[in-house]
Design a protein around this motif. Structure first.
Motif, PDB file in Angstrom:
ATOM      1  N   PRO A   1       0.903  -1.039   0.167  1.00 36.76           N
ATOM      2  CA  PRO A   1       0.096  -0.002  -0.186  1.00 36.76           C
ATOM      3  C   PRO A   1       1.051   1.310  -0.046  1.00 36.76           C
ATOM      4  O   PRO A   1       1.867   1.216   0.439  1.00 36.76           O
ATOM      5  N   ASP A   2       0.365   2.308  -0.580  1.00 35.78           N
ATOM      6  CA  ASP A   2       1.012   3.549  -0.723  1.00 35.78           C
ATOM      7  C   ASP A   2       0.424   4.500   0.340  1.00 35.78           C
ATOM      8  O   ASP A   2      -0.645   4.839   0.238  1.00 35.78           O
ATOM      9  N   LEU A   3       1.381   4.555   1.517  1.00 36.43           N
ATOM     10  CA  LEU A   3       0.999   5.315   2.556  1.00 36.43           C
ATOM     11  C   LEU A   3       1.053   6.815   2.505  1.00 36.43           C
ATOM     12  O   LEU A   3       0.797   7.417   3.572  1.00 36.43           O
ATOM     13  N   GLU A   4       1.663   7.372   1.214  1.00 41.22           N
ATOM     14  CA  GLU A   4       1.896   8.731   1.361  1.00 41.22           C
ATOM     15  C   GLU A   4       0.534   9.379   1.589  1.00 41.22           C
ATOM     16  O   GLU A   4      -0.340   9.238   1.127  1.00 41.22           O
ATOM     17  N   GLU A   5       0.788  10.569   2.306  1.00 37.35           N
ATOM     18  CA  GLU A   5      -0.398  11.510   2.628  1.00 37.35           C
ATOM     19  C   GLU A   5      -1.438  11.115   3.466  1.00 37.35           C
ATOM     20  O   GLU A   5      -2.673  11.611   3.171  1.00 37.35           O
ATOM     21  N   ILE A   6      -1.126   9.926   3.797  1.00 34.84           N
ATOM     22  CA  ILE A   6      -2.310   9.585   4.892  1.00 34.84           C
ATOM     23  C   ILE A   6      -1.881   9.607   6.213  1.00 34.84           C
ATOM     24  O   ILE A   6      -0.671   9.026   6.611  1.00 34.84           O
ATOM     25  N   PRO A   7      -2.630  10.421   7.109  1.00 31.30           N
ATOM     26  CA  PRO A   7      -2.317  10.637   8.579  1.00 31.30           C
ATOM     27  C   PRO A   7      -2.151   9.219   9.366  1.00 31.30           C
ATOM     28  O   PRO A   7      -2.956   8.538   9.167  1.00 31.30           O
TER      29      PRO A   7
END
Length: 188
Positions: A112-118
């Motif tokens: 999963p791409d977790l960028e920009e997820i708090p």
């Protein structure tokens, strides 16, 4: 060799100094509540496990062995995780959830791409997983346990542990995609 703050606190804890226990609670209860909430979804359950964990720490501080900076925190986390697992076994049990097929299998290499997820949103997603998935996911990812170790801890088959982790990961990927889609829709 001069004692550091952690060693001084441990020495005070060993004498059952009340102020030391208050200091320990003040310094670590927030972090340990976070550990509890990774395993348990109910606030009352988190509170109960946290309280039981501190009682266990109080009763077993004499068995603690200082192994360097951070060893007190690691010891406390281990107690808290064990208390959370004990609570799960006593109250909700661990089911294999093998009948839940609404989430498609994912390729093993999809991350999963977790960028920009708090971080708070990610933790909320983890807490929303079914009990068995959440427990296996936490033990594998955060506690770095093998599926063999997880199987032993939970009394399940090793392949059930691997399957539950795989399905938990698939559910999280789906939740992350939904989160990103909802954020994208907000800006359009």
């Amino acid at each position: 060799m001069e004692e550091n703050k952690e060693q001084i606190l441990i020495r005070r804890l060993l004498t059952k100094e009340e102020a030391a226990w208050k200091e320990l609670f003040g310094n670590y209860s927030g972090n340990l509540a976070g550990v509890c909430s990774r395993y348990l979804s109910g606030k009352d359950d988190v509170h109960d496990v946290l309280q039981n964990s501190f009682i266990k720490m109080f009763r077993s501080i004499a068995t603690f062995e200082y192994r360097g900076s951070g060893s007190l925190k690691a010891w406390m986390i281990r107690i808290t995780v064990n208390e959370a697992l004990k609570h799960i076994k006593q109250h909700s049990g661990i089911t294999t959830n093998d009948d839940l097929t609404e989430f498609p299998d994912i390729p093993n290499d999809e991350e999963p791409d977790l960028e920009e997820i708090p971080q708070a949103a990610i933790m909320k997603m983890i807490r929303s997983l079914p009990d068995g998935y959440r427990t296996v996911f936490n033990l594998f990812v955060f506690e770095k346990k093998s599926h063999k170790e997880i199987a032993g801890l939970l009394g399940i088959a090793e392949n059930s542990s691997a399957s539950q982790f795989h399905r938990a990961k698939g559910m999280l990927i789906q939740k992350i995609k939904e989160f990103k889609m909802s954020k994208k829709a907000q800006y359009e």
